[in-house]
Design a protein around this motif. Structure first.
Motif, mmCIF file in Angstrom:
data_model
loop_
_atom_site.group_PDB
_atom_site.id
_atom_site.type_symbol
_atom_site.label_atom_id
_atom_site.label_comp_id
_atom_site.label_asym_id
_atom_site.label_seq_id
_atom_site.Cartn_x
_atom_site.Cartn_y
_atom_site.Cartn_z
ATOM 1 N N SER A 1 -0.555 7.879 -14.540
ATOM 2 C CA SER A 1 -1.129 6.851 -13.384
ATOM 3 C C SER A 1 -0.552 7.148 -13.058
ATOM 4 O O SER A 1 -1.273 6.841 -11.229
ATOM 5 N N VAL A 2 0.598 7.605 -12.959
ATOM 6 C CA VAL A 2 1.618 6.926 -11.344
ATOM 7 C C VAL A 2 2.058 8.347 -11.194
ATOM 8 O O VAL A 2 3.051 8.167 -10.107
ATOM 9 N N GLY A 3 1.652 9.317 -11.793
ATOM 10 C CA GLY A 3 1.923 10.659 -10.883
ATOM 11 C C GLY A 3 3.492 11.015 -11.182
ATOM 12 O O GLY A 3 4.189 11.885 -10.466
ATOM 13 N N SER A 4 3.423 10.974 -12.246
ATOM 14 C CA SER A 4 4.611 11.122 -12.822
ATOM 15 C C SER A 4 4.715 12.259 -14.358
ATOM 16 O O SER A 4 3.686 12.769 -14.719
ATOM 17 N N VAL A 5 6.228 12.150 -15.119
ATOM 18 C CA VAL A 5 5.846 13.203 -16.713
ATOM 19 C C VAL A 5 6.553 11.950 -17.368
ATOM 20 O O VAL A 5 7.458 11.087 -16.835
ATOM 21 N N ARG A 6 5.919 12.187 -18.402
ATOM 22 C CA ARG A 6 6.345 10.817 -19.578
ATOM 23 C C ARG A 6 7.440 11.036 -20.020
ATOM 24 O O ARG A 6 7.819 9.541 -20.197
ATOM 25 N N GLU A 7 8.550 11.961 -19.409
ATOM 26 C CA GLU A 7 10.236 12.355 -20.089
ATOM 27 C C GLU A 7 10.866 10.856 -19.038
ATOM 28 O O GLU A 7 10.995 10.341 -19.229
ATOM 29 N N ALA B 1 6.452 -0.264 -11.873
ATOM 30 C CA ALA B 1 6.802 -1.450 -12.219
ATOM 31 C C ALA B 1 5.283 -2.281 -11.644
ATOM 32 O O ALA B 1 4.724 -3.089 -12.733
ATOM 33 N N SER B 2 5.189 -1.327 -10.918
ATOM 34 C CA SER B 2 3.252 -2.494 -10.181
ATOM 35 C C SER B 2 2.871 -1.696 -11.140
ATOM 36 O O SER B 2 2.077 -2.807 -11.445
ATOM 37 N N HIS B 3 2.692 -0.842 -11.616
ATOM 38 C CA HIS B 3 1.451 -1.006 -12.549
ATOM 39 C C HIS B 3 1.229 -1.190 -13.403
ATOM 40 O O HIS B 3 0.407 -1.982 -14.509
ATOM 41 N N LEU B 4 2.362 -1.534 -14.044
ATOM 42 C CA LEU B 4 1.981 -2.103 -15.580
ATOM 43 C C LEU B 4 1.869 -3.931 -14.781
ATOM 44 O O LEU B 4 1.209 -4.800 -16.027
ATOM 45 N N LEU B 5 2.570 -4.525 -13.722
ATOM 46 C CA LEU B 5 2.193 -5.870 -13.998
ATOM 47 C C LEU B 5 0.438 -5.726 -13.601
ATOM 48 O O LEU B 5 -0.410 -6.441 -13.923
ATOM 49 N N ASP B 6 0.267 -4.525 -13.208
ATOM 50 C CA ASP B 6 -1.467 -4.914 -12.691
ATOM 51 C C ASP B 6 -1.795 -4.762 -13.849
ATOM 52 O O ASP B 6 -3.223 -5.351 -14.263
ATOM 53 N N LEU B 7 -2.261 -3.717 -15.022
ATOM 54 C CA LEU B 7 -2.919 -4.168 -16.169
ATOM 55 C C LEU B 7 -2.612 -4.697 -16.659
ATOM 56 O O LEU B 7 -3.718 -4.983 -17.663
ATOM 57 N N ALA B 8 -0.940 -5.013 -16.629
ATOM 58 C CA ALA B 8 -1.394 -6.250 -17.710
ATOM 59 C C ALA B 8 -2.009 -7.891 -17.095
ATOM 60 O O ALA B 8 -2.411 -8.675 -18.644
ATOM 61 N N SER B 9 -2.149 -7.887 -16.048
ATOM 62 C CA SER B 9 -2.127 -8.880 -15.255
ATOM 63 C C SER B 9 -3.472 -8.997 -15.764
ATOM 64 O O SER B 9 -4.323 -10.514 -15.859
ATOM 65 N N THR C 1 1.082 -1.125 0.138
ATOM 66 C CA THR C 1 -0.446 -0.264 0.136
ATOM 67 C C THR C 1 0.484 1.295 -0.285
ATOM 68 O O THR C 1 0.822 2.371 -0.935
ATOM 69 N N ALA C 2 2.151 1.365 0.736
ATOM 70 C CA ALA C 2 3.038 2.728 0.821
ATOM 71 C C ALA C 2 3.783 2.419 -0.364
ATOM 72 O O ALA C 2 4.030 4.038 -1.037
ATOM 73 N N ILE C 3 3.909 1.566 -1.091
ATOM 74 C CA ILE C 3 4.522 1.787 -2.369
ATOM 75 C C ILE C 3 3.423 2.030 -3.589
ATOM 76 O O ILE C 3 4.121 3.113 -4.183
ATOM 77 N N ASN C 4 2.491 1.619 -3.117
ATOM 78 C CA ASN C 4 1.262 2.382 -4.274
ATOM 79 C C ASN C 4 1.028 3.669 -4.288
ATOM 80 O O ASN C 4 0.689 4.229 -4.549
ATOM 81 N N THR C 5 0.910 4.611 -2.530
ATOM 82 C CA THR C 5 1.188 6.215 -2.086
ATOM 83 C C THR C 5 2.267 6.307 -2.724
ATOM 84 O O THR C 5 2.606 7.683 -3.327
ATOM 85 N N PHE C 6 3.490 5.945 -2.246
ATOM 86 C CA PHE C 6 4.593 6.438 -2.403
ATOM 87 C C PHE C 6 5.862 6.488 -2.724
ATOM 88 O O PHE C 6 6.659 7.132 -2.393
ATOM 89 N N GLY C 7 5.360 5.507 -3.480
ATOM 90 C CA GLY C 7 7.298 4.996 -3.373
ATOM 91 C C GLY C 7 7.697 5.113 -5.315
ATOM 92 O O GLY C 7 6.986 6.441 -5.263
ATOM 93 N N THR C 8 8.973 4.960 -5.083
ATOM 94 C CA THR C 8 10.203 6.071 -6.072
ATOM 95 C C THR C 8 9.018 5.582 -7.311
ATOM 96 O O THR C 8 7.912 5.114 -7.679
ATOM 97 N N VAL C 9 9.255 6.674 -8.405
ATOM 98 C CA VAL C 9 8.392 6.234 -9.957
ATOM 99 C C VAL C 9 9.163 5.183 -10.455
ATOM 100 O O VAL C 9 7.802 4.179 -11.428
ATOM 101 N N ARG C 10 9.893 4.726 -10.375
ATOM 102 C CA ARG C 10 10.482 3.490 -10.666
ATOM 103 C C ARG C 10 9.608 1.954 -10.682
ATOM 104 O O ARG C 10 9.227 0.887 -10.845
ATOM 105 N N GLN C 11 9.364 1.964 -9.104
ATOM 106 C CA GLN C 11 8.078 1.275 -8.243
ATOM 107 C C GLN C 11 6.748 1.198 -8.650
ATOM 108 O O GLN C 11 6.183 0.503 -9.124
ATOM 109 N N ARG C 12 6.207 2.755 -9.479
ATOM 110 C CA ARG C 12 5.149 2.762 -9.315
ATOM 111 C C ARG C 12 4.917 2.069 -10.261
ATOM 112 O O ARG C 12 3.767 1.614 -11.408
#
Length: 228
Positions: A182-188, A153-161, A140-151
């Protein structure tokens, strides 16, 4: 009798700390089962089961009435699924294989009876439930506060599954901009993360699609990635 891979996985799980006689009985009464990617092993409110993951990656998820899904746990080699339902009864979760998996069925009745009659087993089960709780809090903490890389990776797994094809392939149908939103970042920044994932052999990308090549390796990025 279980094979060496099963015995090794069991020894590395919390089950490895149980009394030796009980371990021998669990190995003797269980079954090894191989599942292809994309298999559903447990559906909401199904009868309690206990499964040792010998190899592979699975996810445990909950579904909304509208059909949306949220992952509450990933399980990999040496993890044990189903301990909570042995204690509390059927749960509103599903379990899906994200890669080819080998599992070992644990005799649920044997383990439950042992936990009720042997304080050592009961304490081991309590410790395992505590670890699962802390892992869920961390996810839960990763989904909310994780780094861009963590978020990412997690979002890709969720979407793909949730979009997993009949042959078990994992493809997240998403653009870099939508992924960034979706992960609260910028495209670059997201593009840089995806490039690093490609170089590591974790994913392959095409127009508005991310093909996951190594689900277990990508899951590793949700826990201990470099800062991004």
């Amino acid at each position: 009798m279980a094979d060496g891979d099963v015995a090794t996985a069991l020894a590395g799980s919390f089950l490895g700390g149980l009394p030796g006689e009980l371990i021998e009985r669990l190995l003797a009464t269980g079954d090894r089962i191989d599942y292809p990617a994309g298999s559903t092993l447990y559906r909401e409110r199904s009868s309690p089961r206990a499964l040792l993951v010998v190899r592979g990656l699975l996810r445990v998820y909950m579904s909304s009435p509208e059909g949306r899904q949220v992952t509450v746990r990933y399980a990999r080699g040496r993890d044990v699924l189903g301990i909570a339902v042995l204690v509390a009864g059927p749960a509103d979760v599903g379990v899906q294989t994200l890669s080819e998996c080998t599992l070992f069925r644990i005799d649920a009745g044997l383990l439950t009876t042992a936990a009720r009659t042997d304080s050592r087993v009961a304490w081991a089960v309590a410790e395992e439930l505590s670890r699962r709780l802390y892992e869920n809090l961390q996810q839960t903490a990763i989904n909310t506060f994780g780094t861009v890389r963590q978020r990412v990776a997690s979002h890709l797994l969720d979407l793909a599954s949730t979009q997993q094809g009949p042959r078990g392939e994992l493809v997240a149908r998403v653009s870099q901009q939508d992924l960034a939103d979706s992960v609260g970042s910028v495209r670059e920044v997201v593009a840089r993360v995806l490039r690093e994932f490609r170089l590591a052999g974790l994913v392959a990308t095409s127009a508005d699609k991310v093909h996951i090549l190594d689900a277990t390796g990508l899951h590793d990025q949700t826990w201990n990635p470099d800062d991004a």
